[in-house]
Scaffold this motif. Sequence first.
Motif, short mmCIF file in Angstrom:
data_model
loop_
_atom_site.label_atom_id
_atom_site.label_comp_id
_atom_site.label_asym_id
_atom_site.label_seq_id
_atom_site.Cartn_x
_atom_site.Cartn_y
_atom_site.Cartn_z
N ASP A 135 -30.64 -98.55 -41.32
CA ASP A 135 -31.25 -99.10 -42.53
C ASP A 135 -32.75 -99.35 -42.33
O ASP A 135 -33.56 -99.03 -43.20
CB ASP A 135 -30.57 -100.41 -42.92
CG ASP A 135 -29.18 -100.19 -43.47
OD1 ASP A 135 -28.85 -99.04 -43.82
OD2 ASP A 135 -28.41 -101.17 -43.54
N ILE A 136 -33.11 -99.89 -41.20
CA ILE A 136 -34.52 -100.17 -40.92
C ILE A 136 -35.31 -98.88 -40.80
O ILE A 136 -36.43 -98.77 -41.30
CB ILE A 136 -34.65 -101.05 -39.66
CG1 ILE A 136 -34.13 -102.45 -39.96
CG2 ILE A 136 -36.08 -101.09 -39.17
CD1 ILE A 136 -34.08 -103.36 -38.77
N VAL A 137 -34.74 -97.87 -40.17
CA VAL A 137 -35.43 -96.59 -40.03
C VAL A 137 -35.67 -95.98 -41.40
O VAL A 137 -36.77 -95.48 -41.69
CB VAL A 137 -34.62 -95.64 -39.12
CG1 VAL A 137 -35.15 -94.22 -39.22
CG2 VAL A 137 -34.65 -96.12 -37.69
N PHE A 138 -34.68 -96.02 -42.29
CA PHE A 138 -34.88 -95.47 -43.63
C PHE A 138 -35.90 -96.27 -44.43
O PHE A 138 -36.68 -95.71 -45.19
CB PHE A 138 -33.56 -95.39 -44.38
CG PHE A 138 -32.73 -94.20 -43.99
CD1 PHE A 138 -33.23 -92.91 -44.08
CD2 PHE A 138 -31.45 -94.36 -43.51
CE1 PHE A 138 -32.49 -91.82 -43.71
CE2 PHE A 138 -30.68 -93.28 -43.14
CZ PHE A 138 -31.21 -92.00 -43.24
N LEU A 139 -35.92 -97.58 -44.28
CA LEU A 139 -36.92 -98.38 -44.97
C LEU A 139 -38.34 -98.04 -44.48
O LEU A 139 -39.27 -97.94 -45.28
CB LEU A 139 -36.65 -99.87 -44.77
CG LEU A 139 -35.51 -100.45 -45.60
CD1 LEU A 139 -35.25 -101.89 -45.20
CD2 LEU A 139 -35.83 -100.36 -47.07
N ARG A 144 -22.03 -104.58 -27.88
CA ARG A 144 -22.23 -103.40 -28.71
C ARG A 144 -23.54 -103.52 -29.47
O ARG A 144 -23.91 -104.59 -29.93
CB ARG A 144 -21.12 -103.28 -29.75
CG ARG A 144 -19.86 -102.71 -29.23
CD ARG A 144 -18.80 -102.58 -30.27
NE ARG A 144 -19.30 -102.18 -31.59
CZ ARG A 144 -18.53 -101.81 -32.57
NH1 ARG A 144 -17.24 -101.79 -32.41
NH2 ARG A 144 -19.05 -101.47 -33.73
N VAL A 145 -24.20 -102.43 -29.59
CA VAL A 145 -25.39 -102.38 -30.41
C VAL A 145 -24.96 -101.78 -31.76
O VAL A 145 -24.50 -100.64 -31.82
CB VAL A 145 -26.49 -101.51 -29.76
CG1 VAL A 145 -27.68 -101.38 -30.68
CG2 VAL A 145 -26.88 -102.09 -28.42
N GLU A 146 -25.14 -102.56 -32.81
CA GLU A 146 -24.74 -102.09 -34.14
C GLU A 146 -25.76 -101.09 -34.64
O GLU A 146 -26.96 -101.35 -34.67
CB GLU A 146 -24.63 -103.27 -35.11
CG GLU A 146 -23.52 -104.23 -34.78
CD GLU A 146 -22.14 -103.61 -34.97
OE1 GLU A 146 -21.99 -102.72 -35.82
OE2 GLU A 146 -21.22 -104.01 -34.25
N MET A 147 -25.29 -99.93 -35.06
CA MET A 147 -26.18 -98.84 -35.48
C MET A 147 -26.54 -98.91 -36.96
O MET A 147 -27.61 -98.45 -37.36
CB MET A 147 -25.53 -97.49 -35.17
CG MET A 147 -25.40 -97.20 -33.70
SD MET A 147 -26.97 -97.19 -32.84
CE MET A 147 -27.75 -95.80 -33.56
N ILE A 148 -25.70 -99.45 -37.80
CA ILE A 148 -25.96 -99.44 -39.24
C ILE A 148 -27.22 -100.22 -39.60
O ILE A 148 -28.05 -99.71 -40.35
CB ILE A 148 -24.72 -99.95 -40.00
CG1 ILE A 148 -23.59 -98.94 -39.82
CG2 ILE A 148 -25.03 -100.14 -41.47
CD1 ILE A 148 -22.29 -99.34 -40.43
#
Length: 136
Positions: free
Chosen positions: A20-24, A12-16
């Motif tokens: 978080d990285i995209v928002f940063l 599984r690829v964790e999306m959370i």
Amino acid sequence: MKVPLYHQKRVRVEMIPLIDIVFLLLVFFIYAMLSMAVHHGLPVLLPSSESAAIEKKWTLSVTLEGDGALYLDEDPATLDTLAAALAEKAKDSPDGGVLLFADRTIPYQDLFRVLDRIREAGITRVSLQAETEKTP
């Protein structure tokens, strides 16, 4: 009955963490763009005001230094040629205005001479720039 001893889990690829990285990155680029805002005025000692607000949609800047030197968008100008130069630069954006950076030590009459030249150029939107006052 046969009992499976090994159960293979799906990858599984964790999306959370990715979100978080995209928002940063988004916050970083927003702050980077805000810090690169172009101010065309030259450094002068501005008067202070408690309610000073920064206008961002102005197109031209006029700087009047303490020694009487006059600049139009960092280019030296004279009082006689200011109206014609402003009219030439303002013809592209009729809704634009002028940011007026005036040193706090200049005489009041000199400020009004510059304001008269701006009005002669047909520009009615003028913003006198000031620094925000630091309250203790």
